[in-house]
Design a protein around this motif. Sequence first.
Motif, short mmCIF file in Angstrom:
data_model
loop_
_atom_site.label_atom_id
_atom_site.label_comp_id
_atom_site.label_asym_id
_atom_site.label_seq_id
_atom_site.Cartn_x
_atom_site.Cartn_y
_atom_site.Cartn_z
N ILE A 126 0.86 -1.03 -0.14
CA ILE A 126 0.18 -0.21 0.04
C ILE A 126 0.94 1.34 -0.10
N ILE A 127 0.75 2.16 -0.91
CA ILE A 127 1.43 3.24 -0.84
C ILE A 127 0.43 4.44 -1.08
N ASP A 128 0.70 5.46 -0.31
CA ASP A 128 -0.34 6.56 -0.31
C ASP A 128 0.75 7.89 -0.33
N ASN A 129 0.64 8.57 -1.36
CA ASN A 129 1.19 9.86 -1.52
C ASN A 129 2.94 9.57 -1.42
N GLY A 130 3.20 8.68 -2.08
CA GLY A 130 4.58 8.19 -2.42
C GLY A 130 5.10 7.70 -0.88
N GLN A 131 4.64 7.23 -0.10
CA GLN A 131 4.94 6.62 1.09
C GLN A 131 4.25 5.46 1.40
N ALA A 132 5.14 4.14 1.77
CA ALA A 132 4.48 3.10 2.16
C ALA A 132 3.79 2.99 3.26
N LYS A 133 2.55 2.52 3.28
CA LYS A 133 1.71 2.68 4.45
C LYS A 133 1.36 1.04 5.03
N GLY A 134 1.80 0.19 4.24
CA GLY A 134 1.32 -1.28 4.63
C GLY A 134 1.18 -2.12 3.49
N ILE A 137 -2.75 -4.66 6.33
CA ILE A 137 -1.73 -4.62 7.48
C ILE A 137 -1.20 -3.54 7.45
N LEU A 138 -1.45 -2.22 8.25
CA LEU A 138 -0.75 -1.29 8.15
C LEU A 138 0.62 -1.39 8.80
N SER A 139 1.55 -0.46 8.37
CA SER A 139 2.95 -0.59 8.63
C SER A 139 3.50 0.81 8.50
N ASP A 140 4.35 1.03 9.32
CA ASP A 140 5.17 2.23 8.92
C ASP A 140 6.51 1.98 8.00
N ILE A 141 6.81 0.99 7.98
CA ILE A 141 8.03 0.69 7.24
C ILE A 141 7.49 -0.76 6.44
N VAL A 142 7.81 -0.86 5.25
CA VAL A 142 7.60 -2.11 4.78
C VAL A 142 9.12 -2.63 4.04
N LEU A 143 9.53 -3.81 4.58
CA LEU A 143 10.98 -4.25 4.03
C LEU A 143 10.78 -5.63 3.02
#
Length: 486
Positions: free
Chosen positions: A247-255, A263-269
Amino acid sequence: MKISIIGSGFSSLAASCYLAKKGYDVTIFEKNTTIGGRARQLKKEGFTFDIGPTWYWMPDVFERFFSDFGKIPSDYYQLEKLNPAYSVYFGVDDYITIEDTIEKILIAFEIEEKGSSIKLQKFIDTAKSNYDIAIKDLVYNPGVSPLELVTFQTAKKVNQFFSNIKRDVRKEFKNDRLAKILEFPVLFLGAKPSDTPSFYSFMNYADFGMGTFHPKNGMYEVILAIACLAKELGVTIKTDSPIEKIIIDNGQAKGIISKGETILSDIVLSGADYHHTETLVDKTYRQYSENYWSKKTFAPSSLLFYVGFDKKLINVNHHTLFFDVDFDIHAEAIYDNPKWPENPLFYASFPSKTDVNSAPEGQEAGIFLIPLAPGLEDTPELREAYFEKIMTRFETLTSQKIKNHIIFKESFCINDFIKDYNSYKGNAYGMANTLTQTAFLRPKLKSKKVKNLFFTGQLTVPGPGVPPSLISGKLVADLITKHHSL
């Protein structure tokens, strides 16, 4: 801060440990029913096989990993140094055995070719010097800048980045058999010796200088060890959890989305295949085009067989290589003109030679591997034809009948690498370490287009193989920590 990690191979598990130690809330999502990625295990009728890696080299890298957590490998698994390390067949009953110390190997070279031991000692001295620079220092850089490669030590070795292993070996060793043995270790880096920079001779030091080990119960024990450490540090591991989307919102990975659940996440690796991971984001957020991937030199795929024999085999060691055919012709079929090789080199591992737990008493577990170009057609008929080919040669070379002693065989090839690991073109070892695919020239650990999206594993820094994958996990964890301190 929540981190979702995709995949549970060596790099993902290593990264999870470092991140959990720093206090992050880490969950690993694995698509398969068991952890380990390419390093899974097959159990059948009392036999146990490592599906993926079977060589334990560079023990210092494993020690360094565990020491970062105040542990040592023997807290989790038992290691045995193999003697002999391996043998190499060149013809019927014609082989060279590589033993467990450099002193014994020097004698074996001298017997094969007078004067070669002096040349070998010099070659290994250089290889050790390269190892000390590369494995103790260089590979622990994140591949962010070309300046990482510029150190006082590398400045003295700059010419080694512009020559290649094959040229160096063949200049010193006129005996073709000895040259082949010295060219063999760089195959783990995924490219031809003629395309691998001389600096990578540190693999020869890993081979001759440090030796080959076997973890009791197989390489899968190392996966279980790191998973155990991860859980001790608070990591959650979920199997049967394929990822459908990042999930990407506004150029930022959100989950991530797994089995329809967000699954919401602050960072995706992602420790999954890099190319596949980029298909989980919309096109605008992909860093590398299909054209980019198609032009890269990928490490080979493999046709693997896991075979149960109803008797003990003779004239083979735990690791046995079959170099009785032309290496250059086989390499051409992998790298230059991709096709099924007419006469393939192959490798065989018999873990039950060392490990009584690998097979029932009086029986033998055999793993056979043929390196192949990725992206080839893969059919049951082709697999069967090649099994017949190598079994016939195996019988002749080792002077024993084995075909009528096979209890069962399982195979694993290009289609399986794609199905089980979402592997690009079914490659087995990631992206090769050629000059133009080294360090900062490899796909990046941190996404250039998506904030809070990171990568680890064989297609990124530092490269293919188990020790580099462990290092990759540390490097990406350090990058994440640097960008997102708690």
